[in-house]
Design a protein around this motif. Structure first.
Motif, short mmCIF file in Angstrom:
data_model
loop_
_atom_site.label_atom_id
_atom_site.label_comp_id
_atom_site.label_asym_id
_atom_site.label_seq_id
_atom_site.Cartn_x
_atom_site.Cartn_y
_atom_site.Cartn_z
N TYR A 68 0.82 -1.21 0.00
CA TYR A 68 0.00 0.00 0.00
C TYR A 68 0.86 1.27 0.00
O TYR A 68 0.39 2.33 -0.43
N HIS A 69 2.10 1.17 0.46
CA HIS A 69 2.99 2.33 0.32
C HIS A 69 3.20 2.67 -1.15
O HIS A 69 3.26 3.85 -1.51
N MET A 70 3.30 1.64 -1.98
CA MET A 70 3.45 1.89 -3.42
C MET A 70 2.18 2.51 -3.98
O MET A 70 2.24 3.42 -4.81
N VAL A 71 1.03 2.04 -3.52
CA VAL A 71 -0.23 2.62 -3.97
C VAL A 71 -0.29 4.11 -3.61
O VAL A 71 -0.64 4.95 -4.45
N MET A 72 0.06 4.45 -2.38
CA MET A 72 0.01 5.85 -1.95
C MET A 72 0.97 6.71 -2.76
O MET A 72 0.65 7.85 -3.12
N ALA A 73 2.16 6.16 -3.06
CA ALA A 73 3.12 6.91 -3.86
C ALA A 73 2.56 7.20 -5.25
O ALA A 73 2.68 8.33 -5.77
N LEU A 74 1.94 6.22 -5.85
CA LEU A 74 1.34 6.40 -7.17
C LEU A 74 0.17 7.38 -7.13
O LEU A 74 0.00 8.19 -8.04
N MET A 75 -0.64 7.29 -6.08
CA MET A 75 -1.77 8.21 -5.93
C MET A 75 -1.30 9.66 -5.90
O MET A 75 -1.83 10.52 -6.61
N VAL A 76 -0.31 9.92 -5.06
CA VAL A 76 0.18 11.30 -4.91
C VAL A 76 0.79 11.80 -6.22
O VAL A 76 0.49 12.91 -6.68
N ALA A 77 1.64 10.98 -6.83
CA ALA A 77 2.28 11.40 -8.08
C ALA A 77 1.25 11.63 -9.19
O ALA A 77 1.34 12.61 -9.94
N TRP A 78 0.25 10.76 -9.28
CA TRP A 78 -0.73 10.86 -10.36
C TRP A 78 -1.65 12.06 -10.19
O TRP A 78 -1.87 12.82 -11.14
N TYR A 79 -2.15 12.27 -8.99
CA TYR A 79 -3.13 13.35 -8.79
C TYR A 79 -2.47 14.71 -8.57
O TYR A 79 -3.17 15.73 -8.54
N CYS A 80 -1.16 14.74 -8.42
CA CYS A 80 -0.45 16.02 -8.37
C CYS A 80 0.17 16.40 -9.71
O CYS A 80 0.83 17.43 -9.82
N ARG A 81 -0.05 15.57 -10.73
CA ARG A 81 0.66 15.77 -11.99
C ARG A 81 0.27 17.07 -12.68
O ARG A 81 1.07 17.61 -13.46
N ASN A 82 -0.92 17.59 -12.43
CA ASN A 82 -1.35 18.85 -13.05
C ASN A 82 -1.42 19.98 -12.04
O ASN A 82 -2.21 20.90 -12.17
N THR A 83 -0.58 19.90 -11.00
CA THR A 83 -0.54 20.94 -9.97
C THR A 83 0.88 21.49 -9.87
O THR A 83 1.83 20.90 -10.42
N PRO A 84 1.07 22.58 -9.14
CA PRO A 84 2.43 23.10 -8.95
C PRO A 84 3.35 22.12 -8.22
O PRO A 84 4.58 22.31 -8.24
N PRO A 89 8.06 17.95 -7.33
CA PRO A 89 8.41 17.39 -6.01
C PRO A 89 7.72 16.06 -5.74
O PRO A 89 8.34 15.15 -5.19
N ALA A 90 6.45 15.95 -6.13
CA ALA A 90 5.72 14.69 -5.90
C ALA A 90 6.32 13.55 -6.71
O ALA A 90 6.47 12.43 -6.21
#
Length: 250
Positions: A178-194, A198-199
């Protein structure tokens, strides 16, 4: 707040943090209620699959510990997962990205539910419960899940907990990670943000951090990636894009 004050961003944040905190508490109790295991563990099968992929956890940790400073920093990266999820909720709310926020929350809920379902049928504890790392190697990088963590996991698998308390809760699900899932979640949903770069950089480092400090099989991360991709697709189907604003003639 949304209806009377028009404070859409505050409403998004309140809903987001409420769902995150409530679900996290509920799922933690559920996970620890599944101890002790009644089904046989699949770690030996996962270790064999890792070997076929050329991966050995003990050898990887020893290699990471050969550079103590980066290896120690990976421990901090590993511990950043939950704060990153909380910060992403706050960021998406502040940017008024309601659709992205609710998809992010839904992916978090269904990936965790899916991970727990898989783990309850095919339980695993990760390689720290089955492999030995020299004490000096563990100390060199402050290994998060070393021999002591592995022994505790084995005890949970055999005896369970008489009482589930906050101080007893720890990461226990190995396959899928689930750590990998959380990492992917943050990277994916921050991809169109400032915060996209960093993510992306931080969560690229989460891969070796999860393998080493999280004491995960390599196949744990691969399974997590598949689970994440399926749930992102499902969230996109369940939460549609908002209708486009009507265009007015000049």
């Amino acid at each position: 707040i949304r209806a009377t004050k028009g404070a859409q961003r505050i409403a998004h944040a309140a809903i987001g943090f409420g769902v995150f905190m409530a679900f996290s508490g509920l799922i933690a109790i559920l996970i620890f209620s599944l101890f002790p295991f009644t089904a046989p563990m699949i770690d030996l099968t996962l270790i064999a699959l890792d070997a076929r992929l050329g991966y050995d956890w003990a050898a990887f940790v020893t290699w990471v510990a050969s550079a103590p400073l980066p290896g120690t920093l990976l421990g901090y990266v590993y511990h950043s997962s939950v704060p990153q999820v909380a910060l992403t909720i706050g960021l998406l709310a502040a940017l008024n990205r309601g659709t992205d926020l609710y998809r992010f929350l839904l992916v978090g809920v269904i990936t965790m539910a899916g991970a727990v379902a898989i783990w309850s049928v095919w339980p695993s504890l990760g390689p720290s419960a089955h492999a030995s790392i020299p004490a000096d190697v563990q100390a060199r990088i402050g290994l998060v899940f070393g021999a002591e963590g592995g022994a505790r996991l084995l005890q949970l698998a055999q005896d369970g907990l008489p009482v589930i308390t906050p101080d007893a809760i720890m990461g226990v699900i190995a396959f899928p990670s689930y750590h990998m899932v959380m990492a992917l979640m943050v990277a994916w949903y921050c991809r169109n943000t400032p915060a996209r770069w960093p993510a992306l950089i931080l969560n690229a480092a989460m891969i070796p951090a999860t393998l080493s400090h999280g004491a995960h099989h390599l196949v744990d991360l691969l399974a997590a990636t598949v689970l994440f991709a399926l749930c992102v697709w499902l969230a996109g189907r369940l939460i549609a894009d908002p209708p486009a604003a009507p265009q007015t003639a000049d």
